[in-house]
Design a protein around this motif. Structure first.
Motif, PDB file in Angstrom:
ATOM      1  N   ASN A 156       6.293   1.685  -8.890  1.00 28.93           N
ATOM      2  CA  ASN A 156       4.983   2.179  -8.441  1.00 28.93           C
ATOM      3  C   ASN A 156       4.341   3.010  -9.545  1.00 28.93           C
ATOM      4  N   SER A 157       3.119   3.440  -9.312  1.00 31.96           N
ATOM      5  CA  SER A 157       2.371   4.174 -10.345  1.00 31.96           C
ATOM      6  C   SER A 157       2.992   5.534 -10.624  1.00 31.96           C
ATOM      7  N   ALA A 158       3.633   6.159  -9.630  1.00 29.20           N
ATOM      8  CA  ALA A 158       4.293   7.452  -9.862  1.00 29.20           C
ATOM      9  C   ALA A 158       5.442   7.284 -10.852  1.00 29.20           C
TER      10      ALA A 158
ATOM     11  N   GLN B 188       0.837  -1.205   0.000  1.00 35.24           N
ATOM     12  CA  GLN B 188       0.000   0.000   0.000  1.00 35.24           C
ATOM     13  C   GLN B 188       0.867   1.248   0.000  1.00 35.24           C
ATOM     14  N   MET B 189       1.929   1.247   0.802  1.00 33.66           N
ATOM     15  CA  MET B 189       2.812   2.394   0.868  1.00 33.66           C
ATOM     16  C   MET B 189       3.563   2.561  -0.460  1.00 33.66           C
ATOM     17  N   PHE B 190       4.099   1.456  -0.977  1.00 35.70           N
ATOM     18  CA  PHE B 190       4.892   1.495  -2.208  1.00 35.70           C
ATOM     19  C   PHE B 190       4.055   1.967  -3.388  1.00 35.70           C
ATOM     20  N   GLU B 191       2.888   1.365  -3.558  1.00 35.79           N
ATOM     21  CA  GLU B 191       2.069   1.678  -4.723  1.00 35.79           C
ATOM     22  C   GLU B 191       1.372   3.025  -4.608  1.00 35.79           C
ATOM     23  N   GLY B 192       1.058   3.456  -3.398  1.00 31.22           N
ATOM     24  CA  GLY B 192       0.301   4.703  -3.232  1.00 31.22           C
ATOM     25  C   GLY B 192       1.158   5.924  -3.005  1.00 31.22           C
ATOM     26  N   HIS B 193       2.455   5.773  -2.892  1.00 31.64           N
ATOM     27  CA  HIS B 193       3.328   6.918  -2.602  1.00 31.64           C
ATOM     28  C   HIS B 193       3.509   7.767  -3.858  1.00 31.64           C
TER      29      HIS B 193
END
Length: 167
Positions: free
Chosen positions: A148-150, A125-130
């Protein structure tokens, strides 16, 4: 003596200066000893058969709980088995202690696996949402393991495309 075996005994009689001789058939003389030997051998053979049978049955009785424990552990080791199942620890001997210790170990392993899954979920959650650009790279091969998405948005690729790239 016509080919027969005898037990012979001789005694000098001093009063008459005669020799008294006695012949007794050997088979008849040794019959009680032969009979005892035969009965003794039969009894020893029977005792040996009984002892081997009892030892075999005792060995099976001793090994049966250990075999059962081994089968239960092998079933738990199967990847398709229910990991919540525990060994039957109703025994009060050494195997009961071993089963209890094994069940305790299973509980601790299951607890640690759950903690690991929770930590992995939290990390995901932290990795993908950061919002920061994050790439996981295998340093030996230089391959991007995850992004990740960023990072995908910043570089203009999908996450799947980034995972197939090398740095």
């Amino acid at each position: 003596s016509k080919g027969q075996h005898f037990v012979a005994s001789f005694k000098r009689l001093r009063s008459t200066n005669w020799i008294l001789a006695s012949n007794y058939p050997a088979a008849e003389a040794f019959a009680p000893i032969t009979r005892f030997r035969n009965y003794f051998l039969l009894t020893m053979i029977a005792a040996l058969v009984v002892a081997v049978t009892l030892a075999w049955r005792l060995g099976i009785a001793i090994a049966k709980p250990l075999t059962s424990l081994t089968l239960q552990i092998n079933q738990l080791a199967d990847t398709r088995s229910d990991k919540r199942v525990r060994l039957d620890s109703q025994r009060s001997d050494e195997l009961g202690l071993l089963e209890g210790a094994f069940n305790s170990l299973l509980d601790k392993v299951q607890q640690r696996e759950q903690e690991l899954r929770n930590n992995e979920t939290r990390f995901r959650q932290m990795f993908e949402g950061h919002r920061a650009i994050m790439l996981m790279v295998d340093l030996h091969s230089g391959r991007i393991v995850d992004a990740n998405s960023a990072a995908a948005q910043f570089y203009g690729y999908t996450i799947a495309q980034l995972r197939s790239m090398n740095i």
